[in-house]
Design an enzyme around this catalytic site. Sequence first.
Site, PDB file in Angstrom:
ATOM      1  CG  ASP A 299       0.290  -3.550  -2.900  1.00  0.00           C
ATOM      2  OD1 ASP A 299      -0.226  -4.430  -2.031  1.00  0.00           O
ATOM      3  OD2 ASP A 299       0.055  -4.036  -4.017  1.00  0.00           O
TER       4      ASP A 299
ATOM      5  CG  ASP B  26       0.166 -10.146  -2.579  1.00  0.00           C
ATOM      6  OD1 ASP B  26       1.338 -10.835  -2.805  1.00  0.00           O
ATOM      7  OD2 ASP B  26      -0.467 -10.099  -1.588  1.00  0.00           O
TER       8      ASP B  26
END
Length: 218
Positions: A7, A9
């Site tokens: 991922d 953010d």
Amino acid sequence: MTLAIFDLDNTLLAGDSDHAWGDFLVAQGVVDGDDYRRANDDFLRAYQNGTLEIRDYLAFALRPLAQTPPERLLALREQFMEACIRPMILPQGQALVENHRRQGHQLLIITATNRFVTAPIAEALGIESLIATEPEMRDGLYTGQVAGVPSFREGKIERLEQWLATQEQDMQGAWFYSDSHNDLPLLERVDNPVAVDPDPTLEDTARARGWRIISLRD
């Protein structure tokens, strides 16, 4: 080849690039200041609470791409990268990526944030493969709409399966690193789920299931 999926953010970045882009547009006078900032903050809280309606958010977030001339968009993005994103890149996140690279793993970022914002971030991290929400384009211009399935929650799995088919790749032994409970559907699908500076819901789930928990901000 083993997949190492990240991922973006609040995992490899010390912040949310999508929300930061909205704030940056406000600061540059591209969008209406107070109203846009308020909506941007409301959507972020909904994401954190697990109540985000992704189509509503994308209608909001992709609108400036359609309303801003392409040349200005590119100039704004370059400025955004230097002013906002490079300071967010976590050195320990870079070290984690490099550790998987040394092991010969296939590196992949998967993010709900749109490709316009995230493509140069993936490039800065040295990760060639990126699954992101795709802004629709017609005749070289953004429409403000989404092309295909947003890579959010279960959509990450659908988009990943599409990508795997094109790569003749599988999920055997795959790793996935994320900070968010919104990524539980994909974390549950990999052999090596890792919670990275997790939100409270993900932390509780990771502890209950015996998943590894790490911090890239120590």
